[in-house]
Design a protein around this motif. Structure first.
Motif, PDB file in Angstrom:
ATOM      1  N   PRO A 160       0.812  -1.005  -0.305  1.00  0.00           N
ATOM      2  CA  PRO A 160       0.310  -0.016  -0.179  1.00  0.00           C
ATOM      3  C   PRO A 160       1.070   1.376  -0.189  1.00  0.00           C
ATOM      4  O   PRO A 160       0.536   2.410  -0.285  1.00  0.00           O
ATOM      5  CB  PRO A 160      -0.727   0.071   1.918  1.00  0.00           C
ATOM      6  CG  PRO A 160      -0.875  -1.133   1.859  1.00  0.00           C
ATOM      7  CD  PRO A 160       0.284  -2.131   1.384  1.00  0.00           C
ATOM      8  N   ASN A 161       2.009   1.362   0.166  1.00  0.00           N
ATOM      9  CA  ASN A 161       2.796   2.002   0.366  1.00  0.00           C
ATOM     10  C   ASN A 161       3.165   2.545  -0.598  1.00  0.00           C
ATOM     11  O   ASN A 161       4.420   3.076  -0.785  1.00  0.00           O
ATOM     12  CB  ASN A 161       3.793   2.769   1.310  1.00  0.00           C
ATOM     13  CG  ASN A 161       3.125   2.105   2.877  1.00  0.00           C
ATOM     14  OD1 ASN A 161       2.127   2.592   2.761  1.00  0.00           O
ATOM     15  ND2 ASN A 161       3.648   1.457   3.975  1.00  0.00           N
ATOM     16  N   SER A 162       3.177   1.884  -1.386  1.00  0.00           N
ATOM     17  CA  SER A 162       3.909   1.488  -3.461  1.00  0.00           C
ATOM     18  C   SER A 162       2.990   2.430  -3.680  1.00  0.00           C
ATOM     19  O   SER A 162       2.153   1.497  -4.651  1.00  0.00           O
ATOM     20  CB  SER A 162       4.235   0.903  -4.132  1.00  0.00           C
ATOM     21  OG  SER A 162       5.145   0.363  -4.743  1.00  0.00           O
ATOM     22  N   ASN A 163       3.204   2.779  -5.422  1.00  0.00           N
ATOM     23  CA  ASN A 163       3.095   3.313  -6.149  1.00  0.00           C
ATOM     24  C   ASN A 163       3.293   2.816  -7.683  1.00  0.00           C
ATOM     25  O   ASN A 163       2.990   4.007  -8.881  1.00  0.00           O
ATOM     26  CB  ASN A 163       2.622   4.926  -6.203  1.00  0.00           C
ATOM     27  CG  ASN A 163       3.938   5.966  -6.107  1.00  0.00           C
ATOM     28  OD1 ASN A 163       4.645   5.340  -6.635  1.00  0.00           O
ATOM     29  ND2 ASN A 163       3.691   7.000  -6.371  1.00  0.00           N
ATOM     30  N   GLU A 164       4.596   1.829  -7.120  1.00  0.00           N
ATOM     31  CA  GLU A 164       4.873   1.268  -8.919  1.00  0.00           C
ATOM     32  C   GLU A 164       3.574   0.366  -9.879  1.00  0.00           C
ATOM     33  O   GLU A 164       3.523  -0.622  -8.766  1.00  0.00           O
ATOM     34  CB  GLU A 164       6.590   0.517  -7.892  1.00  0.00           C
ATOM     35  CG  GLU A 164       7.057  -0.225  -9.276  1.00  0.00           C
ATOM     36  CD  GLU A 164       8.284  -1.262  -9.024  1.00  0.00           C
ATOM     37  OE1 GLU A 164       8.766  -1.680  -9.459  1.00  0.00           O
ATOM     38  OE2 GLU A 164       8.230  -0.381  -8.568  1.00  0.00           O
ATOM     39  N   VAL A 165       3.801   0.437 -10.449  1.00  0.00           N
ATOM     40  CA  VAL A 165       2.877  -0.880 -11.555  1.00  0.00           C
ATOM     41  C   VAL A 165       2.863  -0.232 -12.671  1.00  0.00           C
ATOM     42  O   VAL A 165       4.243   0.078 -13.381  1.00  0.00           O
ATOM     43  CB  VAL A 165       1.502   0.666 -12.229  1.00  0.00           C
ATOM     44  CG1 VAL A 165       0.830   0.736 -10.169  1.00  0.00           C
ATOM     45  CG2 VAL A 165       1.209   1.695 -12.722  1.00  0.00           C
ATOM     46  N   ASN A 166       2.890  -1.670 -13.291  1.00  0.00           N
ATOM     47  CA  ASN A 166       3.063  -2.058 -14.862  1.00  0.00           C
ATOM     48  C   ASN A 166       2.254  -2.032 -15.725  1.00  0.00           C
ATOM     49  O   ASN A 166       1.320  -3.107 -15.014  1.00  0.00           O
ATOM     50  CB  ASN A 166       4.114  -3.280 -15.165  1.00  0.00           C
ATOM     51  CG  ASN A 166       5.405  -2.894 -14.535  1.00  0.00           C
ATOM     52  OD1 ASN A 166       6.105  -2.029 -14.931  1.00  0.00           O
ATOM     53  ND2 ASN A 166       6.014  -3.352 -13.164  1.00  0.00           N
ATOM     54  N   CYS A 167       1.658  -1.787 -16.797  1.00  0.00           N
ATOM     55  CA  CYS A 167       0.262  -1.964 -18.124  1.00  0.00           C
ATOM     56  C   CYS A 167       0.505  -2.463 -19.049  1.00  0.00           C
ATOM     57  O   CYS A 167       2.112  -2.022 -19.215  1.00  0.00           O
ATOM     58  CB  CYS A 167      -0.580  -1.166 -17.494  1.00  0.00           C
ATOM     59  SG  CYS A 167      -1.958  -0.319 -18.391  1.00  0.00           S
ATOM     60  N   SER A 168      -0.061  -3.730 -19.641  1.00  0.00           N
ATOM     61  CA  SER A 168       0.153  -4.301 -20.637  1.00  0.00           C
ATOM     62  C   SER A 168      -0.712  -4.140 -21.550  1.00  0.00           C
ATOM     63  O   SER A 168      -1.922  -4.406 -20.717  1.00  0.00           O
ATOM     64  CB  SER A 168       1.404  -5.438 -21.119  1.00  0.00           C
ATOM     65  OG  SER A 168       0.688  -6.050 -19.905  1.00  0.00           O
ATOM     66  N   ARG A 169      -1.269  -3.740 -22.389  1.00  0.00           N
ATOM     67  CA  ARG A 169      -2.525  -4.603 -23.520  1.00  0.00           C
ATOM     68  C   ARG A 169      -2.241  -6.442 -23.702  1.00  0.00           C
ATOM     69  O   ARG A 169      -0.646  -6.577 -24.206  1.00  0.00           O
ATOM     70  CB  ARG A 169      -1.983  -3.500 -24.822  1.00  0.00           C
ATOM     71  CG  ARG A 169      -2.791  -2.148 -24.320  1.00  0.00           C
ATOM     72  CD  ARG A 169      -2.796  -1.289 -25.890  1.00  0.00           C
ATOM     73  NE  ARG A 169      -2.767   0.072 -25.097  1.00  0.00           N
ATOM     74  CZ  ARG A 169      -3.098   0.877 -26.121  1.00  0.00           C
ATOM     75  NH1 ARG A 169      -3.356   0.575 -27.448  1.00  0.00           N
ATOM     76  NH2 ARG A 169      -2.994   1.973 -25.694  1.00  0.00           N
ATOM     77  N   ILE A 170      -3.535  -6.734 -23.179  1.00  0.00           N
ATOM     78  CA  ILE A 170      -3.738  -7.793 -24.440  1.00  0.00           C
ATOM     79  C   ILE A 170      -4.775  -8.037 -25.273  1.00  0.00           C
ATOM     80  O   ILE A 170      -5.411  -7.728 -24.984  1.00  0.00           O
ATOM     81  CB  ILE A 170      -3.962  -9.045 -22.825  1.00  0.00           C
ATOM     82  CG1 ILE A 170      -5.100  -8.827 -21.768  1.00  0.00           C
ATOM     83  CG2 ILE A 170      -2.661  -8.467 -22.167  1.00  0.00           C
ATOM     84  CD1 ILE A 170      -5.575  -9.796 -21.197  1.00  0.00           C
ATOM     85  N   GLU A 171      -3.923  -9.368 -26.207  1.00  0.00           N
ATOM     86  CA  GLU A 171      -5.495  -9.705 -26.810  1.00  0.00           C
ATOM     87  C   GLU A 171      -6.201 -10.790 -26.432  1.00  0.00           C
ATOM     88  O   GLU A 171      -5.299 -11.839 -26.291  1.00  0.00           O
ATOM     89  CB  GLU A 171      -4.529 -10.008 -28.246  1.00  0.00           C
ATOM     90  CG  GLU A 171      -3.660  -8.670 -28.843  1.00  0.00           C
ATOM     91  CD  GLU A 171      -4.888  -7.908 -29.272  1.00  0.00           C
ATOM     92  OE1 GLU A 171      -6.138  -7.475 -29.464  1.00  0.00           O
ATOM     93  OE2 GLU A 171      -4.712  -6.516 -29.797  1.00  0.00           O
TER      94      GLU A 171
END
Length: 341
Positions: free
Chosen positions: A75-86
Motif C-alpha cells: 500500500p505504500n508503493s505506487n510502482e505499477v506496470n501496465c500491458s495491453r493483451i489480446e
C-alpha cells in the motif's frame, strides 16, 4: 482525510478512517484505458480492466482493449506496470468478474460478431509474465434460444455457479451492434446445464449488477438517464434497484423490486458490496457509498466520475476514471464481498 472525501453520515467513519487516502496510480492522456471491468486477481496482485471505445490506430474503427495492470507490491508503493493483451473471442469487452481460474468478460459484440459472456483462463503463476500478451477465450453463451444478445454490459457469479448479467441496447445505439432482438433485460445462465433464463425486466438500460454478501439481495443499476447516442434526460432512471432472491420449485426468482437509491450526479454504473452490506457505485462525480438501508454515507469525488471499480486487499479500492486509474485506501478492515479479502 483526503479533501475529495465527503462524509454525509457518521456511519461512514467506520469505512473512511482519518488516514483514508486517494491517489493516481496510472494515467494516459491519449487513451481512455480505465473504463470497465476492474477484476482483481489476488494470486498475481494484478488488475484486468477494459478501455472505453476509441478509434483503432490502424483501422480507425471503434475499438476496445483489455489491459493487465501489475499492482504495487504494498500500500505504500505506487510502482505499477501496465500491458495491453489480446483476448480472442471477446469482441468489444466491457464488464468482468473473477471466475474459476480466470476472468469472465461481457463481450458486447460487433456488427458481425455476436456478443455474450466469455471466459478467459489465466496462468496460475505467482510471477506474472507481462510479455505474454495473448489469451485464448471461450464464448460460453451468445444468445437467448437463438436470439442474439444486445450488448452484455456487466456480470456477476452466484455461489451456485450460475452467471448473472445485464444486457442493455447501448451497442446498437453506439453503432457497433445490429438492431436489438431482445428487450433491455437481465439474464441468469447456468453453465452446468446450458440453461439461460430472463430473470428481470422493466429497465430502461440495465447496467451494473452485484449480490449482497449473503446473496439474499441482488442490486441492479438502471442507467436510462443516458442513452448510447449521448442524449440525457433528467426524468429517466439513474437508479439502483434492489430485489429479494427467492426460491420457488428449486429455482431462483427475483421478488419485491424496490428503489434502493437515486444517483444525484450522472448514473450509478458499476456496483459492489462490502462484507457488512454497504453498497458502492461508480457515479458521475466519483464513488458513492450507501448503507444497506439506502442512506448515502459518503462520496469520493473524482472529476469525470467513475464508471467501475473493484476491491483489492485490506481496504484498497481501484477506481476506473477513463484516463486515470486511482487507488483509494479505506479502513483496512473493510472487505469487498466479492472476494472477501
Amino acid at each position: 482525510m483526503h479533501s475529495s472525501i465527503r462524509i454525509f453520515d457518521k456511519a461512514a467513519e467506520k469505512i473512511l478512517s482519518a488516514d483514508a487516502k486517494l491517489e493516481v496510480l496510472l494515467e494516459d492522456d491519449q487513451c481512455p484505458f480505465a473504463h470497465e471491468a476492474g477484476v482483481f486477481i489476488p494470486e498475481h496482485n494484478a488488475l484486468y480492466i477494459t478501455s472505453n471505445q476509441y478509434p483503432h490506430p490502424s483501422t480507425g474503427n471503434s475499438h476496445i482493449h483489455i489491459s493487465r495492470v501489475q499492482l504495487p507490491p504494498s500500500p505504500n508503493s505506487n510502482e505499477v506496470n501496465c500491458s495491453r493483451i489480446e483476448a480472442k473471442s471477446v469482441p468489444m469487452p466491457n464488464g468482468g468478474v473473477n471466475y474459476k481460474d480466470g476472468v469472465l468478460f461481457c463481450a458486447q459484440g460487433t456488427i458481425d460478431e455476436p456478443g455474450g459472456i466469455a471466459y478467459m483462463p489465466l496462468k496460475r503463476s505467482t510471477n506474472l509474465n507481462l510479455d505474454d500478451d495473448e489469451h485464448e477465450a471461450e464464448l460460453l453463451v451468445s444468445s437467448f434460444h437463438g436470439r442474439p444478445f444486445n450488448s452484455p454490459n456487466d456480470v456477476v457469479v452466484h455461489s451456485d455457479g450460475s452467471i448473472w448479467f445485464t444486457d442493455p441496447i447501448y451497442g446498437w445505439e453506439q453503432g457497433i451492434r445490429p438492431r436489438p432482438r431482445l428487450p433491455n433485460q437481465v439474464y441468469r445462465y447456468d453453465p452446468a446445464t446450458g440453461g439461460i433464463r430472463a430473470i428481470a425486466d422493466g429497465f430502461g438500460r440495465p447496467n451494473g449488477i452485484c449480490f449482497s454478501p449473503d446473496e439474499r439481495i441482488v442490486y441492479i443499476t438502471d442507467t436510462d438517464w443516458i442513452h448510447g447516442d449521448g442524449s440525457i434526460d433528467d426524468t429517466r432512471a439513474s437508479s439502483i434497484y434492489a430485489f429479494d432472491v427467492v426460491t420457488y420449485s428449486g429455482q431462483p426468482f427475483l421478488a419485491k423490486r424496490r428503489l434502493f437509491a437515486l444517483a444525484d450526479t450522472g448514473i450509478p454504473d458499476g456496483i459492489k458490496c462490502d462484507m457488512v452490506g454497504n453498497v458502492y457505485s461508480g457515479c458521475g462525480d466519483g464513488l458513492s457509498i450507501w448503507s444497506p438501508g439506502g442512506v448515502l454515507l459518503a462520496k469520493v469525488v473524482i472529476e469525470g466520475g467513475v464508471a467501475n471499480f473493484c476491491f483489492g486487499r485490506d481496504g484498497q479500492v481501484f477506481l476506473l476514471n477513463e484516463h486515470k486509474l486511482w487507488r483509494l485506501q479505506l479502513d483496512r478492515g473493510c472487505r469487498g464481498a466479492l472476494l472477501r479479502l
